[in-house]
Design a protein around this motif. Structure first.
Motif, short mmCIF file in Angstrom:
data_model
loop_
_atom_site.label_atom_id
_atom_site.label_comp_id
_atom_site.label_asym_id
_atom_site.label_seq_id
_atom_site.Cartn_x
_atom_site.Cartn_y
_atom_site.Cartn_z
N GLN B 95 32.95 15.25 -22.70
CA GLN B 95 32.71 16.45 -23.53
C GLN B 95 31.23 16.80 -23.45
OE1 GLN B 95 34.12 15.22 -27.43
NE2 GLN B 95 36.12 16.16 -27.07
N ASP B 96 31.01 18.11 -23.35
CA ASP B 96 29.61 18.53 -23.28
C ASP B 96 29.04 18.72 -24.69
OD1 ASP B 96 30.84 20.79 -24.09
OD2 ASP B 96 30.42 21.95 -22.28
N GLU B 97 27.86 19.37 -24.78
CA GLU B 97 27.21 19.53 -26.06
C GLU B 97 28.05 20.37 -27.04
OE1 GLU B 97 25.78 20.56 -23.20
OE2 GLU B 97 24.51 18.79 -22.83
N ARG B 98 28.85 21.24 -26.50
CA ARG B 98 29.68 22.11 -27.36
C ARG B 98 31.07 21.51 -27.56
NH1 ARG B 98 29.30 27.43 -23.97
NH2 ARG B 98 29.36 25.83 -22.36
N ASN B 99 31.18 20.21 -27.20
CA ASN B 99 32.43 19.48 -27.32
C ASN B 99 33.56 20.09 -26.49
OD1 ASN B 99 31.47 17.45 -29.00
ND2 ASN B 99 31.82 18.69 -30.83
N VAL B 100 33.15 20.69 -25.45
CA VAL B 100 34.16 21.22 -24.51
C VAL B 100 34.44 20.14 -23.47
CG1 VAL B 100 34.68 23.02 -22.83
CG2 VAL B 100 33.33 23.55 -24.85
N ARG B 102 35.38 18.39 -20.10
CA ARG B 102 35.30 18.77 -18.67
C ARG B 102 35.35 17.51 -17.81
NH1 ARG B 102 30.22 17.80 -16.68
NH2 ARG B 102 28.62 17.45 -18.27
#
Lengths: 533, 335
Positions: B95-100, B102
């Motif tokens: 998860q990236d910084e925006r909790n998306v 990937r």
């Protein structure tokens, strides 16, 4: 301009190839030299074998033939050596690349020169800068090299040393038997001429025996002996290549014939009585014509016995037919018999025939056949001596051992050179003529076979006013019976030892050895039971 | 001018490689030929298969090599349960910084300059294939994306010839991809004393960096510029063909003890390793001696022996030594 790598390497490779050509040439020449040395060694060995008496030069190829064979063999060796040299050169030939490889191996340059040659011919792959660097380094190394030698002349050195050793060995090989002196080589024609003459003489004897052996009244065993002797003599005459063994065979045959001749008549009494008169007359005429004295006498005696019983006309007719030519023995006697027969005067004819028979019987012995046998034996001996001489065997020095006791000091001479007591040579005793070219022998010469051989002496002239030497005086005293002196005994022993030595070394024919031994028994002193010869 | 420059390059390379060799030999004692051969493989950009009993310094050699060259080193211990992704890496959900969420690719240990594949024959063929593909292609394909491996890239695989139970021997086709197969010999008694002296104290010094990555790549490029003459190519070709039992000039022993000979890749390996060997020794050209020197490690794993050879204990090394000994006649008779 940059120095090329290939140029000096190619030059050196060619130089190496030239060196290899020279090397192969030297090797080929060395082989030829070895062949010649071996040939010379074999020829020398042949000479040694002949000199040692292990072979006769008659049964051995002549020296010319030996050299011809050697040269022929050397030619083949040369061909093979040259072919081998070419083959070897083709195999060993150095190409520039091979030479570069050789340089790399020798100087441990890790294929620098070979790679540089490839770079120079643009066959190598790699960076351009590195290729230039390789060429630079190769040039530097090449400039530091002197002309390298591919291989030293190892093989020629070995072969040349080998040929030198072989030549030295051949040089050490003695050309003659120890203690024997070898006469220098005679030309082939000179050496063979006397032998050919002797061989022809054997044929003459064989022809004579053939004529004698045709008589129908001969005893069967005598006919066989005559035929055998004739065959042996013809064999000698047919080919001079026969060895001494053939001479011995002929000598044995003649001796057997002589023994038979001395033991009794050669004619068969039964056959003689069975033959008809005309045959007997014909044989008598033939025997008289050919000087067959020993055959003619019994025939004349037989005819004489028949004169009283046979028809005179028939006998005259037969005699007329038989007397076709001149007779050499008792010329005219048979003609007179014929004349009396034609006149039917049997008594006168009987008287003439009786006289003829008596005259033939009274002829001094030996008869014609025995004379021929003795001549043939003498010729065989001479033939043997000549063949030994031809084989480079030294002739026996008979001067001392066979010195006669009559004061003369003798030496042996070939029969062709010596003279008989009447001053006529053995050749002069033969006369040619008559029918069918059959040679005849002069009946005037009657010789003891022992005297007709090599032991005939040569007189040593002693001037009457000169003081005879001690040697001559010794012999002269021995002639007068004074043979007990120590000097004479010493001289006698010396002569006898030399003679025995000559006999042991087969230089004296078997048939003559008894004569020599009897002679020495005769001239020996009282101590050895000698008597006056 | 370019000639002298190139010659200077060769001289400089020789000096650098001599330093590298000395540094490795300082740490790895009693394996001089192994050191040279590993440098040859490094210069030729080839992978090596190192075979030897445990404890002879196989892993140490590879680690010291990477340290001296200042290269990234990774070690993979091959086991039967090792998966290809464990080597190459895999995509994981993050998860990236925006909790998306990937997919992110996490590199495996293959992404290094020098990879030590320890006991490579203990992994399954599938895993081995993944490694061997990376060795050949110098790249891995993951999730449809082709990722190049860092340069320089060298795989050093090791094998233990003693414990064969539970192993998966490398297929011949895969063995062929190793430039060299190095045989680790037991050190001599003097070397053993030296090992005992140097490696059991506190004063074991670290490996010095003697060649940097750029220089190494330059040396690898220079290796491929080394001049090869036709006669060397002929020699290598004849040597390769002579390993074939059906070759015209094959010896009786080759006919009897070799089932399949070396491939054309072996010929390439001979030339390449020969070039590297020449450079190690400061020469700008390859000689036949260079080919002879590398013939054993290049050919020993490329010849498949017959059953007779195994039965009679005839090794490939023995056959190759015999071939090299009669090498001059190979060229003379042709093949």
């Amino acid at each position: 301009m940059q120095l090329s790598i290939r140029t000096p390497i190619t030059r050196w490779a060619r130089a190496s190839n030239r060196r290899r050509i020279a090397e192969e040439l030297i090797i080929a020449l060395t082989w030829v030299g070895i062949s010649l040395v071996v040939g010379a060694g074999l020829i020398r060995a042949c000479e040694l074998i002949i000199a040692l008496g292990w072979a006769s030069s008659d049964t051995w190829p002549s020296k010319t033939a030996q050299w011809a064979f050697t040269i022929w063999a050397t030619g083949w060796v040369a061909k093979i050596a040259v072919t081998r040299g070419i083959w070897r050169y083709r195999k060993r030939r150095t190409r520039p690349r091979d030479f570069a490889r050789f340089l790399d191996r020798r100087h441990r340059t890790h294929d620098l020169f070979e790679t540089a040659m490839a770079v120079e011919s643009s066959h190598a792959v790699g960076a351009e800068g590195l290729r230039s660097a390789i060429l630079t380094r190769a040039r530097e190394r090449l400039a530091a090299l002197s002309h390298p030698v591919v291989e030293p002349f190892r093989e020629p050195q070995r072969t040349i040393a080998g040929i030198g050793l072989a030549a030295a060995l051949v040089g050490l090989l003695p050309a003659s038997a120890p203690g024997a002196s070898v006469e220098p080589d005679h030309p082939q024609t000179e050496a063979t001429q006397p032998i050919d003459v002797r061989a022809a003489r054997m044929v003459e004897h064989a022809e004579w025996l053939s004529g004698f052996g045709r008589g129908p009244s001969l005893a069967p065993d005598a006919r066989l002996l005559i035929g055998h002797a004739e065959q042996q003599l013809r064999t000698i005459g047919a080919s001079r290549g026969h060895g001494l063994s053939q001479l011995t065979k002929a000598e044995r045959a003649l001796r057997s014939l002589r023994t038979r001749l001395h033991s009794g008549g050669l004619l068969d009494p039964v056959g003689l009585q069975a033959a008809n008169t005309s045959t007997l007359m014909h044989e008598l005429a033939d025997a008289l014509a050919h000087e067959h004295t020993d055959a003619a006498q019994p025939l004349a005696a037989e005819l004489l016995q028949r004169l009283d019983t046979v028809d005179v006309e028939e006998l005259a007719s037969a005699a007329g037919l038989a007397l076709g030519g001149p007779t050499r023995l008792e010329p005219g006697r048979l003609d007179r018999v014929l004349e009396q027969l034609q006149n039917r005067n049997v008594g006168a004819a009987s008287v003439e025939l009786h006289a003829l028979s008596e005259d033939l019987a009274a002829r001094p012995s030996p008869t014609s056949l025995s004379q021929t046998v003795e001549d043939a034996l003498a010729d065989l001996h001479d033939y043997r001596i000549e063949r030994l001489a031809h084989a480079n065997r030294p002739l026996p020095e008979h001067n001392d051992p066979v010195a006669p006791a009559d004061g003369s000091i003798g030496r042996s001479t070939p029969s062709s050179e010596r003279s008989s007591s009447d001053g006529r040579s053995s050749e002069s005793r033969r006369s040619h003529g008559g029918d069918a070219g059959v040679s005849r022998i002069d009946r005037d010469t009657r010789r003891n076979p022992a005297e007709s051989t090599v032991f005939a002496s040569e007189q040593v002239p002693i001037p009457l006013d000169a003081i005879p030497s001690a040697e001559v005086r010794l012999v002269q005293r021995a002639e007068q019976g004074q043979r007990d002196s120590k000097d004479y005994q010493a001289r006698y022993e010396h002569y006898r030892t030399v003679a025995e030595s000559a006999m042991r070394s087969e230089e004296i024919p078997v048939t003559r050895r008894d004569y020599v031994r009897r002679y020495f028994q005769a001239i020996g002193g009282q101590a050895v039971g000698g008597r006056t010869p | 001018m370019s000639g002298s420059v190139s010659e200077e390059r060769v001289e400089a390379a020789q000096k650098s490689l001599a330093l590298l060799r000395a540094e490795i030999e300082r740490r790895v004692i009693g394996q001089r030929s192994l050191v040279v051969e590993s440098i040859v493989a490094l210069l030729a950009r080839g992978n090596v298969l190192i075979e030897g009993p445990p404890g002879l310094g196989k892993t140490l050699l590879v680690r010291v090599l990477s340290e001296a060259l200042d290269l990234e080193f990774s070690r993979i211990q091959f086991t039967p349960d090792l998966m290809p992704a464990d080597i190459t890496g895999s995509q994981t959900l993050v998860q990236d910084e925006r909790n998306v969420p990937r997919l992110e690719f996490r590199r495996g240990p293959i992404f290094a300059n020098i990879v030590l594949a320890d006991e490579v024959n203990r992994a399954t063929p599938k895993t081995q294939s993944a490694l061997l593909e990376a060795m050949q292609e110098r790249a891995v394909t993951i999730g449809g994306a082709r990722l190049a491996l860092p340069a320089p890239f060298i795989v050093a695989a090791t094998q233990n010839p003693i414990e064969m139970e539970g192993t998966y021997p490398l297929p011949e086709a895969q063995l062929d991809r190793f430039l060299l197969k190095l045989d680790v010999r037991f050190p001599s008694i003097e070397d053993l004393r030296e090992i005992g002296l140097r490696t059991t104290g506190n004063d074991e010094s670290a490996t010095q960096i003697v060649i940097d990555r750029t220089t190494l790549i330059g040396l690898q490029d220079l290796t491929r510029e080394i001049v090869v003459a036709p006669h060397v190519l002929d020699f290598a070709a004849h040597l390769t063909i002579a390993t074939h039992p059906d070759a015209k000039n094959a010896s009786d022993s080759i006919r009897r003890f070799v089932r399949y000979g070396a491939s054309p890749r072996a010929m390439q390996a001979l030339i390449l390793a020969g070039r590297a060997h020449a450079l190690v020794h400061g020469r700008a050209w390859v000689g036949e001696d260079d080919i002879r020197s590398v013939a054993l490690p290049v050919l020993r794993h490329r010849m498949i022996p017959t059953f007779d050879a195994r039965l009679e204990g005839v090794t490939n090394d023995k056959l190759i030594q015999e071939l090299v000994a009669r090498a001059p006649s190979l060229q003379a008779t042709g093949s």
